[in-house]
Design a protein around this motif. Sequence first.
Motif, mmCIF file in Angstrom:
data_model
loop_
_atom_site.group_PDB
_atom_site.id
_atom_site.type_symbol
_atom_site.label_atom_id
_atom_site.label_comp_id
_atom_site.label_asym_id
_atom_site.label_seq_id
_atom_site.Cartn_x
_atom_site.Cartn_y
_atom_site.Cartn_z
ATOM 1 N N LEU A 1 0.821 -1.205 0.000
ATOM 2 C CA LEU A 1 0.000 0.000 0.000
ATOM 3 C C LEU A 1 0.856 1.256 0.000
ATOM 4 C CD1 LEU A 1 -2.903 1.194 0.268
ATOM 5 C CD2 LEU A 1 -2.579 1.102 2.746
ATOM 6 N N VAL A 2 0.507 2.195 -0.893
ATOM 7 C CA VAL A 2 1.211 3.476 -0.979
ATOM 8 C C VAL A 2 0.382 4.582 -0.346
ATOM 9 C CG1 VAL A 2 2.157 5.225 -2.540
ATOM 10 C CG2 VAL A 2 2.467 2.784 -3.048
ATOM 11 N N ALA A 3 -0.904 4.656 -0.715
ATOM 12 C CA ALA A 3 -1.754 5.737 -0.210
ATOM 13 C C ALA A 3 -3.214 5.349 -0.328
ATOM 14 C CB ALA A 3 -1.487 7.026 -0.982
ATOM 15 N N GLN A 4 -4.034 5.955 0.528
ATOM 16 C CA GLN A 4 -5.488 5.809 0.461
ATOM 17 C C GLN A 4 -6.088 7.182 0.732
ATOM 18 O OE1 GLN A 4 -6.223 2.676 3.254
ATOM 19 N NE2 GLN A 4 -5.119 3.672 4.901
ATOM 20 N N THR A 5 -6.953 7.619 -0.169
ATOM 21 C CA THR A 5 -7.459 8.988 -0.121
ATOM 22 C C THR A 5 -8.973 8.987 -0.239
ATOM 23 O OG1 THR A 5 -5.430 9.713 -1.249
ATOM 24 C CG2 THR A 5 -7.264 11.284 -1.150
ATOM 25 N N HIS A 6 -9.614 9.746 0.632
ATOM 26 C CA HIS A 6 -11.072 9.899 0.574
ATOM 27 C C HIS A 6 -11.423 10.927 -0.499
ATOM 28 C CE1 HIS A 6 -15.219 10.031 2.110
ATOM 29 N NE2 HIS A 6 -15.149 11.341 1.955
ATOM 30 N N LEU A 7 -12.248 10.518 -1.464
ATOM 31 C CA LEU A 7 -12.720 11.421 -2.514
ATOM 32 C C LEU A 7 -14.193 11.745 -2.225
ATOM 33 C CD1 LEU A 7 -11.220 9.648 -5.671
ATOM 34 C CD2 LEU A 7 -10.200 11.482 -4.302
ATOM 35 N N PRO A 8 -14.521 12.987 -1.937
ATOM 36 C CA PRO A 8 -15.888 13.319 -1.525
ATOM 37 C C PRO A 8 -16.893 13.253 -2.664
ATOM 38 C CG PRO A 8 -14.573 15.308 -1.750
ATOM 39 C CD PRO A 8 -13.623 14.162 -1.941
ATOM 40 N N LEU A 9 -18.129 12.937 -2.313
ATOM 41 C CA LEU A 9 -19.249 12.948 -3.250
ATOM 42 C C LEU A 9 -20.252 14.002 -2.795
ATOM 43 C CD1 LEU A 9 -19.804 9.092 -3.674
ATOM 44 C CD2 LEU A 9 -18.739 10.638 -5.330
#
Length: 375
Positions: free
Chosen positions: A255-263
């Motif tokens: 794993l490199v990164a995890q990002t929350h993308l808003p809706l």
Amino acid sequence: MKFIHTSDWHIGRQFHNVSLLEDQRHVLQQVVAYIKAEEVDALVIAGDIYDRAVPPASAVELLDEIMQTVCIDLGVPIILIPGNHDSAERVGFAAKLMKASGLHIMGNLSDIYEPVVLDAKGCSVAFYGIPYCEPLQVKDNFNQDVKSYDAAHTFLVNEIKDVMSDKHVNVLLSHCFIDGASESDSERPLQIGGADRVSYEPCLDFAYVALGHLHSPQYKGAEHIRYSGSLMKYSFSEQHQKKGVTLVEVNQSGLVAQTHLPLRPLRDMRILEGELDTLLTQGQVDPHYEDYLLVRLTDKHAILDPMSKLRDVYPNVLHLEKPGMLDTKATELQRASLKHSEFDMFQDFYTQIAGENMSDEQKKLVSGLIDRLTQ
């Protein structure tokens, strides 16, 4: 490699008898936009694609439209598992044929040994899937004496770990309730009394765990064991949740990164509280007056037809609560039942509703009516 983790679409859901299909199309189009903008290599859906086992035709049409866009028009593969709201058999129809189009449906327990392997950007990722299942299904399919959700889920995870290879970055999809995670009012319990909880510890060995079932974006046990949350709010208890999808990036090391993308919802779900006149004035200038609303009135006096008045400025008031008025009425009625006659109780009720005392003629009419009823 980059992929988007999402879950709990609940396509076809109704809320207080209002169809949310238009709202769901609005946020799903944003998911498609993210797929394009982030140039992702896969879309992962961790269950509850539909809201019920036999979805309406309009829900099937919307899902078909989105999958056509993602798999065919954009050429991005979709990997999904059914959740407890779905019918695994219906969702998995023609699954083998659909693989050629990039749609990978892992709806059968026997599929746990066969990952979907994707190679992109110098990275090889194996996606393993555990569809929603009950302990009895695990017991029957694998001849194992498992009696709890935790024992069944742990068994399945360990079966996967026995066959997964270090040659791949290993990702797990599961639709389950990790013990200790936060729930919302809109989730259907898997089992009464908390027996549906499962442990996170068996999942620690995966590079990323894409979970479905709980509607609040969160992680439990470790940051890579994550619920993306539902696409949109499905109960007023979720009014403060920040809905979205999770963008996950991995390389061959993990794993490199995890990002929350808003809706952004077409119509938000909010709770308003205050006196009726204040809310009506506020509604005249509220830019989000079309949101779905639960209104709690704090007025202490009785109000005739408050819902109609509110919907003149807030057309999507779905539920109305009057806690202050209800408490006052309950107290007064309880006292009246102990101390007052039927006539006195009706007279008090009339005064509260009409805001004025009964006339002599009305008193005579009511008194005579009560006498006839009680003879």
